[in-house]
Design an enzyme around this catalytic site. Structure first.
Site, PDB file in Angstrom:
ATOM      1  N   GLY A  12       0.787  -1.226   0.000  1.00 50.18           N
ATOM      2  CA  GLY A  12       0.000   0.000   0.000  1.00 50.18           C
ATOM      3  C   GLY A  12       0.818   1.274   0.000  1.00 50.18           C
ATOM      4  O   GLY A  12       0.330   2.330   0.399  1.00 50.18           O
ATOM      5  N   ARG A  93      -5.021  -9.126  -8.862  1.00 49.74           N
ATOM      6  CA  ARG A  93      -6.086  -9.875  -9.527  1.00 49.74           C
ATOM      7  C   ARG A  93      -6.429  -9.193 -10.837  1.00 49.74           C
ATOM      8  O   ARG A  93      -6.260  -7.977 -10.968  1.00 49.74           O
ATOM      9  CB  ARG A  93      -7.346  -9.875  -8.647  1.00 49.74           C
ATOM     10  N   HIS A 111       1.989   0.501 -13.259  1.00 46.81           N
ATOM     11  CA  HIS A 111       2.792  -0.671 -13.591  1.00 46.81           C
ATOM     12  C   HIS A 111       4.272  -0.272 -13.574  1.00 46.81           C
ATOM     13  O   HIS A 111       4.646   0.780 -14.107  1.00 46.81           O
ATOM     14  CB  HIS A 111       2.396  -1.191 -14.977  1.00 46.81           C
TER      15      HIS A 111
HETATM   16  C1  GRF Z   1       3.733  -1.233  -7.421  1.00 45.47           C
HETATM   17  O1  GRF Z   1       5.108  -1.366  -7.610  1.00 45.47           O
HETATM   18  C2  GRF Z   1       2.993  -1.221  -8.731  1.00 45.47           C
HETATM   19  O2  GRF Z   1       3.778  -0.849  -9.793  1.00 45.47           O
HETATM   20  C3  GRF Z   1       2.552  -2.649  -8.905  1.00 45.47           C
HETATM   21  O3  GRF Z   1       2.320  -3.110  -7.596  1.00 45.47           O
HETATM   22  C4  GRF Z   1       3.137  -2.413  -6.689  1.00 45.47           C
HETATM   23  C5  GRF Z   1       2.307  -1.994  -5.534  1.00 45.47           C
HETATM   24  O4  GRF Z   1       3.087  -1.515  -4.473  1.00 45.47           O
HETATM   25  N1  GRF Z   1       1.380  -2.700  -9.752  1.00 45.47           N
HETATM   26  P1  GRF Z   1       2.414  -0.873  -3.203  1.00 45.47           P
HETATM   27  O5  GRF Z   1       1.470  -1.922  -2.603  1.00 45.47           O
HETATM   28  O6  GRF Z   1       1.687   0.355  -3.615  1.00 45.47           O
HETATM   29  O7  GRF Z   1       3.539  -0.581  -2.253  1.00 45.47           O
END
Ligand code: GRF
Length: 199
Positions: A12, A93, A111
């Protein structure tokens, strides 16, 4: 106030960055609900700490499609709170047809690569393995593919000599924590939410 629904499965840190920016900049937006598929995910604690509604909706299958029933519950939870923009922040998901139909062009994802390069999981490792000198992060609309939706904004990150996967991932996440709040702010300030944006 743009009402946000954030979906995540993990740490998060992007939710944390968005919540801080909403408060400090401030951004005319409100995190109306945070939904996770993982009961003990840290993202739910971050939501609670900031006074946001934290909801856990666990799909029946540990992997694979969410299924119509779970998607219906997610849509209900979002609509009950008047969510206008769905923000995926590490949601592990695939978003299926029910959610896509309820929020057309209103679901965004971040991403950790410069899409269309390195779709899918652990994209920073793919950038290292490919010998890329520059990678980064991308915010895009979510469609029915994996990391295939229309690109909204990107931020570049250098790959440095001697980088390990963990070092590169950490540098990409720093960039994410700037890019995602910027994009949320642009949506919140744009009445129509169909703007071109280049970070
Ligand atoms: C991020 O690095 C994002 O690019 C990917 O999932 C990760 C989530 O990280 N889709 P966080 O839970 O916000 O720390």
């Amino acid at each position: 106030m743009l009402r946000l629904g954030v979906l995540g499965s993990g740490r998060g840190s992007n939710l944390g960055a968005i919540l801080r920016a909403v408060k400090e900049r401030p951004i005319p937006a409100e995190v109306a609900v945070v939904i996770s598929d993982v009961p003990d995910a840290a993202i739910l604690d971050i939501a609670r700490k900031h006074g946001a509604d934290a909801v856990c909706i666990v799909p029946p299958a540990p992997r694979g499609p969410l299924g119509a029933e779970t998607e219906g519950r997610i849509v209900q939870a979002l609509q009950d709170r008047g969510v206008e923009l769905v923000v995926l922040a590490g949601y592990m998901r695939i978003i299926g047809p029910e959610i896509l139909a309820a929020y057309p062009r209103r679901i965004i994802n971040i991403h950790p690569s410069l899409l269309p390069s390195h779709r899918g999981a652990r994209a920073w490792e793919k950038a290292l393995a490919a010998g890329d000198k520059v990678t980064g992060c991308t915010v895009h609309f979510v469609d029915d593919g994996v990391d295939t939706g229309e690109i909204i904004a990107q931020r570049e990150v250098p790959v440095l000599e001697g980088d390990t996967p963990a070092m590169l991932h950490a540098r990409i996440q720093e960039a994410e924590h700037k890019l995602y709040p910027d994009v949320v702010e642009s949506f919140a300030r744009s009445a129509k939410m169909n703007f071109p944006l280049n970070a």
